[in-house]
Design a protein around this motif. Structure first.
Motif, short mmCIF file in Angstrom:
data_model
loop_
_atom_site.label_atom_id
_atom_site.label_comp_id
_atom_site.label_asym_id
_atom_site.label_seq_id
_atom_site.Cartn_x
_atom_site.Cartn_y
_atom_site.Cartn_z
N PRO A 120 0.80 -1.22 0.00
CA PRO A 120 0.00 0.00 0.00
C PRO A 120 0.84 1.27 0.00
O PRO A 120 0.38 2.31 -0.46
CB PRO A 120 -0.83 -0.11 1.28
CG PRO A 120 -0.12 -1.08 2.15
CD PRO A 120 0.60 -2.02 1.21
N ASP A 136 1.38 8.01 1.14
CA ASP A 136 2.41 6.97 1.19
C ASP A 136 3.07 6.95 2.57
O ASP A 136 3.38 5.88 3.10
CB ASP A 136 3.42 7.09 0.05
CG ASP A 136 4.44 8.19 0.22
OD1 ASP A 136 4.03 9.32 0.50
OD2 ASP A 136 5.65 7.91 0.07
N ALA A 139 0.62 5.35 5.07
CA ALA A 139 0.67 3.89 4.95
C ALA A 139 1.95 3.33 5.58
O ALA A 139 1.91 2.32 6.29
CB ALA A 139 0.57 3.47 3.49
#
Length: 160
Positions: A120, A136, A139
């Motif tokens: 992810p 990002d 995650a």
């Protein structure tokens, strides 16, 4: 103002490895934020995410959608990685700095996932715009937080 927020007080201008500098700057700032308690710390993460979206939008453009100097995303991700420590310290009734091995694990795991970009994290990194810049690291922070929880369970004999 947006540049100061996006670079976390211009820490993102440090070289080399501005992302690592941003993650390091997030540690003492996170400690200060945790003094208000774990729920407030979680709310501050959400506030930092919102500010990060705004500042990243103002500090980026199509030619450079994720400049290295933008490290507010690292702060948010690092704080997410630290969140289990805030709750663990509150539950145990100890100061958050007493969980210093967890701080080291949170930092190292967050940097690992932020650089490696598994699953992810890589998907979010490929998104365009400020949301992709922020997601990002969110995650990576979630994966690091899960790693911190797993290591704490191992260290405290919960998992054998």
């Amino acid at each position: 103002m947006a540049r100061a927020v996006a670079t976390v007080g211009y820490v993102g201008l440090l070289r080399p490895a501005p992302g690592t500098w941003g993650s390091l700057a997030a540690l003492p700032l996170g400690w200060v934020a945790m003094q208000a308690g774990p729920v407030t710390f979680a709310l501050l993460i959400a506030v930092a995410f919102g500010l990060g979206l705004w500042a990243t939008g103002a500090a980026t453009d199509a030619a450079n959608p994720d400049p290295g100097e933008v490290v507010i995303d690292e702060l948010v991700g690092q704080w997410i990685a630290l969140l289990p420590l805030a709750y663990g310290a509150a539950r145990a009734g100890v100061p958050v700095h007493a969980l210093w091995p967890g701080w080291i694990a949170a930092f190292l795991l967050f940097r690992l996932f932020d650089i490696w970009k598994p699953g992810p994290v890589g998907w979010a990194d490929r998104r365009h715009g400020p949301l992709g810049v922020m997601l990002d690291d969110v995650a990576a922070g979630v994966l690091a937080a899960l790693g911190v929880l797993a290591l704490a369970a191992l260290a405290h004999g919960v998992v054998r």
